[in-house]
Scaffold this motif. Structure first.
Motif, PDB file in Angstrom:
ATOM      1  N   VAL A 133       0.871  -1.175   0.000  1.00  0.00           N
ATOM      2  CA  VAL A 133       0.000   0.000   0.000  1.00  0.00           C
ATOM      3  C   VAL A 133       0.904   1.219   0.000  1.00  0.00           C
ATOM      4  N   ARG A 134       0.617   2.157  -0.879  1.00  0.00           N
ATOM      5  CA  ARG A 134       1.407   3.388  -0.866  1.00  0.00           C
ATOM      6  C   ARG A 134       0.486   4.584  -1.058  1.00  0.00           C
ATOM      7  N   PRO A 135       0.801   5.686  -0.406  1.00  0.00           N
ATOM      8  CA  PRO A 135      -0.034   6.882  -0.548  1.00  0.00           C
ATOM      9  C   PRO A 135       0.176   7.533  -1.910  1.00  0.00           C
ATOM     10  N   VAL A 136      -0.897   8.057  -2.471  1.00  0.00           N
ATOM     11  CA  VAL A 136      -0.848   8.797  -3.732  1.00  0.00           C
ATOM     12  C   VAL A 136      -1.730  10.034  -3.577  1.00  0.00           C
TER      13      VAL A 136
ATOM     14  N   GLY B 273      -5.073   9.647  -1.691  1.00  0.00           N
ATOM     15  CA  GLY B 273      -5.491   8.336  -2.159  1.00  0.00           C
ATOM     16  C   GLY B 273      -4.479   7.274  -1.756  1.00  0.00           C
ATOM     17  N   VAL B 274      -4.779   6.030  -2.095  1.00  0.00           N
ATOM     18  CA  VAL B 274      -3.866   4.919  -1.848  1.00  0.00           C
ATOM     19  C   VAL B 274      -3.823   4.038  -3.089  1.00  0.00           C
ATOM     20  N   GLU B 275      -2.641   3.518  -3.357  1.00  0.00           N
ATOM     21  CA  GLU B 275      -2.476   2.511  -4.406  1.00  0.00           C
ATOM     22  C   GLU B 275      -2.304   1.188  -3.677  1.00  0.00           C
ATOM     23  N   ILE B 276      -3.238   0.275  -3.898  1.00  0.00           N
ATOM     24  CA  ILE B 276      -3.237  -1.010  -3.205  1.00  0.00           C
ATOM     25  C   ILE B 276      -2.897  -2.091  -4.224  1.00  0.00           C
ATOM     26  N   THR B 277      -1.772  -2.794  -3.996  1.00  0.00           N
ATOM     27  CA  THR B 277      -1.399  -3.898  -4.870  1.00  0.00           C
ATOM     28  C   THR B 277      -1.859  -5.186  -4.195  1.00  0.00           C
ATOM     29  N   VAL B 278      -2.635  -5.974  -4.931  1.00  0.00           N
ATOM     30  CA  VAL B 278      -3.250  -7.191  -4.388  1.00  0.00           C
ATOM     31  C   VAL B 278      -2.789  -8.390  -5.213  1.00  0.00           C
ATOM     32  N   ARG B 279      -2.391  -9.475  -4.512  1.00  0.00           N
ATOM     33  CA  ARG B 279      -2.109 -10.750  -5.169  1.00  0.00           C
ATOM     34  C   ARG B 279      -3.397 -11.557  -5.130  1.00  0.00           C
TER      35      ARG B 279
ATOM     36  N   VAL C 264      -6.092   2.082  -7.492  1.00  0.00           N
ATOM     37  CA  VAL C 264      -5.956   3.384  -6.840  1.00  0.00           C
ATOM     38  C   VAL C 264      -7.350   3.862  -6.467  1.00  0.00           C
ATOM     39  N   GLN C 265      -7.510   4.256  -5.216  1.00  0.00           N
ATOM     40  CA  GLN C 265      -8.783   4.780  -4.758  1.00  0.00           C
ATOM     41  C   GLN C 265      -8.546   5.811  -3.664  1.00  0.00           C
TER      42      GLN C 265
ATOM     43  N   ASP D 177     -17.061  -4.087 -11.901  1.00  0.00           N
ATOM     44  CA  ASP D 177     -18.290  -4.034 -12.677  1.00  0.00           C
ATOM     45  C   ASP D 177     -18.005  -3.797 -14.160  1.00  0.00           C
ATOM     46  N   GLY D 178     -16.783  -4.042 -14.585  1.00  0.00           N
ATOM     47  CA  GLY D 178     -16.432  -3.853 -15.981  1.00  0.00           C
ATOM     48  C   GLY D 178     -15.702  -2.548 -16.245  1.00  0.00           C
ATOM     49  N   GLY D 179     -15.910  -1.546 -15.410  1.00  0.00           N
ATOM     50  CA  GLY D 179     -15.224  -0.275 -15.579  1.00  0.00           C
ATOM     51  C   GLY D 179     -14.598   0.211 -14.291  1.00  0.00           C
ATOM     52  N   THR D 180     -15.187  -0.157 -13.184  1.00  0.00           N
ATOM     53  CA  THR D 180     -14.719   0.289 -11.872  1.00  0.00           C
ATOM     54  C   THR D 180     -14.257  -0.923 -11.078  1.00  0.00           C
ATOM     55  N   THR D 181     -13.126  -0.766 -10.396  1.00  0.00           N
ATOM     56  CA  THR D 181     -12.651  -1.787  -9.472  1.00  0.00           C
ATOM     57  C   THR D 181     -12.391  -1.100  -8.146  1.00  0.00           C
ATOM     58  N   ARG D 182     -12.840  -1.720  -7.054  1.00  0.00           N
ATOM     59  CA  ARG D 182     -12.603  -1.166  -5.722  1.00  0.00           C
ATOM     60  C   ARG D 182     -12.139  -2.265  -4.783  1.00  0.00           C
ATOM     61  N   VAL D 183     -11.325  -1.890  -3.806  1.00  0.00           N
ATOM     62  CA  VAL D 183     -10.824  -2.827  -2.801  1.00  0.00           C
ATOM     63  C   VAL D 183     -11.587  -2.551  -1.517  1.00  0.00           C
ATOM     64  N   THR D 184     -12.128  -3.636  -0.915  1.00  0.00           N
ATOM     65  CA  THR D 184     -12.847  -3.515   0.361  1.00  0.00           C
ATOM     66  C   THR D 184     -12.461  -4.684   1.253  1.00  0.00           C
TER      67      THR D 184
END
Length: 157
Positions: free
Chosen positions: A53-56, A114-120, A130-131, A149-156
């Motif tokens: 995770v890194r701040p952006v 924002g944050v850039e979250i890299t997920v394996r 990035v969110q 949803d085809g255009g948006t990706t979110r991490v929760t």
């Protein structure tokens, strides 16, 4: 003359208030913020582990509202300088300077952390999202879900 100055000041205050209100309406870009049109839409869910995770910094909006409000305020302010042609020139210069300043103010007011979250992902591939930083504080090693949803990706969580 005093009534004219009060009217100019009132117009200035109303223009700035309208610009700030419009800037405040900018929608969020975090994992928990949805647009109204996203309700009742099917999303694909994937699971994975946070790798990093890194701040952006998410740049602010750049709509005509900030520049237009700034130009109106600058034009009004500039028109009070001099008489006749001098007032017209002052209004034009004030509008140009105000438009530039208004655009810069809008971008600065709507800028977000924002944050850039890299997920394996479970299949072994990696995905970076990035969110807006909504204070969830994702940590490496934490299990998360990704919603697409085809255009948006979110991490929760």
């Amino acid at each position: 003359m005093a009534a004219s100055r009060r009217l100019t000041q009132f117009a200035l205050v109303m223009t700035v208030a309208a610009a700030l209100a419009a800037a405040g309406c900018a929608s969020g870009l975090g994992g928990g913020t949805y647009q109204r049109t996203e309700a009742r839409r099917t999303m694909t869910v994937q699971f994975g582990t946070v790798e990093s995770v890194r701040p952006v910094l998410l740049e602010g909006t750049k709509t005509p509202v900030g520049a237009g409000a700034g130009a109106a305020v600058g034009g009004l302010a500039g028109s009070t300088i001099g008489h006749g042609r001098g007032a017209a020139a002052g209004a034009i210069l004030g509008a140009v300077a105000g438009g530039l300043a208004g655009a810069a103010i809008e971008e600065g007011v709507t800028r977000r952390q924002g944050v850039e979250i890299t997920v394996r992902l479970e299949g072994g591939s990696y995905l970076a999202v990035v969110q807006e930083d909504e204070g969830e504080q994702f940590r490496p090693g934490e299990r998360v879900r990704l919603l697409r949803d085809g255009g948006t990706t979110r991490v929760t969580r």
